[in-house]
Scaffold this active site. Sequence first.
Site, PDB file in Angstrom:
ATOM      1  N   ALA A   1       0.828  -1.196   0.000  1.00 30.08           N
ATOM      2  CA  ALA A   1       0.000   0.000   0.000  1.00 30.08           C
ATOM      3  C   ALA A   1       0.869   1.255   0.000  1.00 30.08           C
ATOM      4  O   ALA A   1       2.071   1.211   0.264  1.00 30.08           O
ATOM      5  CB  ALA A   1      -0.925   0.003   1.215  1.00 30.08           C
TER       6      ALA A   1
ATOM      7  N   GLY B   1      -0.849  -5.814  -0.516  1.00 29.56           N
ATOM      8  CA  GLY B   1      -1.758  -5.611  -1.641  1.00 29.56           C
ATOM      9  C   GLY B   1      -1.151  -5.977  -2.971  1.00 29.56           C
ATOM     10  O   GLY B   1      -1.862  -6.347  -3.909  1.00 29.56           O
TER      11      GLY B   1
ATOM     12  N   GLU C   1      -1.799  -9.551  -3.336  1.00 28.19           N
ATOM     13  CA  GLU C   1      -3.237  -9.728  -3.552  1.00 28.19           C
ATOM     14  C   GLU C   1      -3.620  -9.389  -4.992  1.00 28.19           C
ATOM     15  O   GLU C   1      -4.476 -10.052  -5.589  1.00 28.19           O
ATOM     16  CB  GLU C   1      -4.021  -8.878  -2.556  1.00 28.19           C
ATOM     17  CG  GLU C   1      -3.925  -9.411  -1.125  1.00 28.19           C
ATOM     18  CD  GLU C   1      -4.669  -8.557  -0.113  1.00 28.19           C
ATOM     19  OE1 GLU C   1      -5.607  -9.061   0.518  1.00 28.19           O
ATOM     20  OE2 GLU C   1      -4.297  -7.375   0.038  1.00 28.19           O
TER      21      GLU C   1
ATOM     22  N   GLU D   1       0.640  -7.875   6.554  1.00 33.57           N
ATOM     23  CA  GLU D   1      -0.273  -6.928   7.204  1.00 33.57           C
ATOM     24  C   GLU D   1      -0.392  -7.142   8.712  1.00 33.57           C
ATOM     25  O   GLU D   1      -0.622  -6.189   9.467  1.00 33.57           O
ATOM     26  CB  GLU D   1      -1.666  -7.011   6.564  1.00 33.57           C
ATOM     27  CG  GLU D   1      -1.766  -6.404   5.172  1.00 33.57           C
ATOM     28  CD  GLU D   1      -1.403  -7.384   4.065  1.00 33.57           C
ATOM     29  OE1 GLU D   1      -1.694  -7.088   2.903  1.00 33.57           O
ATOM     30  OE2 GLU D   1      -0.836  -8.458   4.368  1.00 33.57           O
TER      31      GLU D   1
END
Length: 478
Positions: A63, A102, A105, A125
Amino acid sequence: MPACVHYQRHDNIGVICIDNPPVNALGHAVRSGLLEALDQGLADDGAHALVLMAEGRTFIAGADIREFGQPPREPTLPDVISRLEASAKPLVAVLHGTALGGGLEVALGCHYRVALPGTRVGLPEVKLGLLPGAGGTQRLPRLVGVDSALELITSGRFVPADEALTLGIIDTIDQTDAPLDAGLGAARAILKGQRTARRTGELPAPAADPGAIARLRSRLEAEVPDLFSPFRCLEAVAASTEGSLAEGLRRERELFLACMDSPQRAGLIHIFFAARAPHKVPEAGEPPALTRIALVGEHPLFERLEGHVGRTDIKFTDRPDASTQACLIAPGGTPPDCPAACLRVALQPADADGRLEDLNADLVLVMPPQGTLLELVAIRADAEQQQAAADALKTLRQAIVVSRRDSLLGALSRAANASPDDRFAAMEAASLALAEQGLCYRTSDIDLLAVEALGYPRHLGGPHRQVTLNASAGPETP
């Protein structure tokens, strides 16, 4: 502002390329750009397959930290990944450097994953008091099973490419060093039927594994009973076995928001930011580099420094000469005859007796009782000199906190040792005095030292943060 996501066709393959240095973080512009480039690729009749890659030294490293704590902006990352996964054309992700949080992901939402040698992937995370909130707890178990997904998500560890291939996180490792070539090669193989693309979210839900969940819960209760997010990670992964992807994503989102509301998340992110540049002396600028350093005496730190000097411009000697810019002096070492302009840096353990100002030194490098975070205290050195020494130590891959006049670490250590039955409260009280005396450049430096070197609970964010939070909350009303 130049676009940070570009689309270009190579023969019959469309290439979506992220270019958002330094680490291609998933900020709002990248998320929006990904959807725009995806739409271009889907509308391009000449493109029969799509490749997603990134410029620079890494794929998506996570992120954008500048958005931490701000209200989410559309499109959200879960929406972007759902759109990528729904692509009607085969979509290949090319990973290099790191694919973290992310970033991984996003890759899991693509239909095929190829990695370059040396790539590392992970979902870290949990280290920030969160869980993967864009499908990671639902798509990863569909690829690797519940047991492996639980271990990876609750540890937050980085997984090398070879292991990622064995587990099934990635589909292949391409030996080329060019992401574009690797992506085009994989896409062509898919179009020829030589490789198989698949939507991760359409894979069967992983088999329930009550034993793995029970084992992990027992381990978490033994090792980190006070932490919030690891247990929410466990619940989210368990939900991947119970229904459709959509249902699992809804449960993941509920648990993600619960983590976002947790005070622990705020404390862990406070420490994350505290660790970003604690070696910087405010207003010091960029002084000339120290490249000639004498190591006087013997100390384990010197062995560490010598292990990292090979790829730097720094030269070590065991005695100063006219060209020496700084002397690092081990405890008990014979004070050297340093040139007049040479910085004298004395090494000192945090629990040493006596005042630092009594040492014949410009700077004191304070050794922690545990861990490797060092404190560089300015005694007689000015800001530029302190920064030059801190920069040299950073070049030698040492973690540094800068302070002035006296040691933050020493004061915290003395306070904790004086109250062994209530170490944390003692550090909290000491932190207020240290801040009032102006010994720290940033109060977050106190927190970082207490957490990394003295065992103060990381999830509380450090003693100064905790005591000021408690003070701002005020007394409870009956």
